[in-house]
Design a protein around this motif. Sequence first.
Motif, PDB file in Angstrom:
ATOM      1  N   SER A  12      31.340  44.501  31.462  1.00  0.00           N
ATOM      2  CA  SER A  12      32.687  44.363  31.026  1.00  0.00           C
ATOM      3  C   SER A  12      32.993  45.488  30.335  1.00  0.00           C
ATOM      4  CB  SER A  12      33.105  43.030  30.876  1.00  0.00           C
ATOM      5  OG  SER A  12      34.332  43.013  30.332  1.00  0.00           O
ATOM      6  N   ASN A  21      37.531  38.986  26.812  1.00  0.00           N
ATOM      7  CA  ASN A  21      37.196  38.993  28.233  1.00  0.00           C
ATOM      8  C   ASN A  21      38.017  38.128  29.012  1.00  0.00           C
ATOM      9  OD1 ASN A  21      34.742  40.246  29.222  1.00  0.00           O
ATOM     10  ND2 ASN A  21      34.065  39.559  27.248  1.00  0.00           N
ATOM     11  N   HIS A  24      41.060  40.191  29.728  1.00  0.00           N
ATOM     12  CA  HIS A  24      40.769  41.203  30.885  1.00  0.00           C
ATOM     13  C   HIS A  24      40.872  40.309  32.223  1.00  0.00           C
ATOM     14  CE1 HIS A  24      38.683  44.386  32.782  1.00  0.00           C
ATOM     15  NE2 HIS A  24      37.752  43.418  33.234  1.00  0.00           N
ATOM     16  N   ILE A  25      40.147  39.340  32.301  1.00  0.00           N
ATOM     17  CA  ILE A  25      40.095  38.627  33.482  1.00  0.00           C
ATOM     18  C   ILE A  25      41.665  38.255  33.828  1.00  0.00           C
ATOM     19  CG2 ILE A  25      39.420  36.255  34.441  1.00  0.00           C
ATOM     20  CD1 ILE A  25      36.836  36.887  32.663  1.00  0.00           C
ATOM     21  N   THR A  28      43.444  41.197  35.253  1.00  0.00           N
ATOM     22  CA  THR A  28      42.839  41.480  36.507  1.00  0.00           C
ATOM     23  C   THR A  28      43.301  40.624  37.646  1.00  0.00           C
ATOM     24  OG1 THR A  28      40.868  42.299  35.473  1.00  0.00           O
ATOM     25  CG2 THR A  28      40.571  42.058  37.753  1.00  0.00           C
ATOM     26  N   LEU A  29      43.507  39.370  37.290  1.00  0.00           N
ATOM     27  CA  LEU A  29      43.634  38.473  38.361  1.00  0.00           C
ATOM     28  C   LEU A  29      45.250  38.628  38.803  1.00  0.00           C
ATOM     29  CD1 LEU A  29      41.821  35.268  37.513  1.00  0.00           C
ATOM     30  CD2 LEU A  29      41.344  36.951  39.436  1.00  0.00           C
ATOM     31  N   THR A  31      46.753  41.301  38.543  1.00  0.00           N
ATOM     32  CA  THR A  31      47.551  42.453  39.165  1.00  0.00           C
ATOM     33  C   THR A  31      46.702  42.876  40.439  1.00  0.00           C
ATOM     34  OG1 THR A  31      45.747  43.729  37.619  1.00  0.00           O
ATOM     35  CG2 THR A  31      48.161  43.718  37.033  1.00  0.00           C
ATOM     36  N   TRP A  32      45.592  41.984  40.923  1.00  0.00           N
ATOM     37  CA  TRP A  32      44.718  42.290  41.970  1.00  0.00           C
ATOM     38  C   TRP A  32      45.294  42.541  43.236  1.00  0.00           C
ATOM     39  CZ3 TRP A  32      39.797  43.033  41.585  1.00  0.00           C
ATOM     40  CH2 TRP A  32      38.595  42.694  42.794  1.00  0.00           C
ATOM     41  N   VAL A  35      47.081  45.950  43.099  1.00  0.00           N
ATOM     42  CA  VAL A  35      46.167  46.958  43.229  1.00  0.00           C
ATOM     43  C   VAL A  35      45.785  47.258  44.655  1.00  0.00           C
ATOM     44  CG1 VAL A  35      43.986  47.815  42.280  1.00  0.00           C
ATOM     45  CG2 VAL A  35      45.626  46.646  40.810  1.00  0.00           C
TER      46      VAL A  35
END
Length: 78
Positions: A12, A21, A24-25, A28-29, A31-32, A35
């Motif tokens: 990571s 972290n 970050h997770i 990420t979730l 915007t997944w 994207v």
Amino acid sequence: MKPHLQHLAAASSAGTSLEANLKHITVTLATWDGVWEVYLDPKWARQRLRLYGAQDRALEQFFNKVRVGGWVGGREGG
């Protein structure tokens, strides 16, 4: 450093901070789906294909010059 923290830091960009972290997770979730929707758009697929084709042609030209001896010491020879 503990082995599980070393693996986390290697996997990571957030390093070994638990808070970093988790942030970050979460991002990420959140915007997944967006994207992947853009990534799979046919317009961008064609753009990637053009980019890879251009890279392939550039490498082919370079290695053809090397193969025939036209490239010596970082500059074109004659």
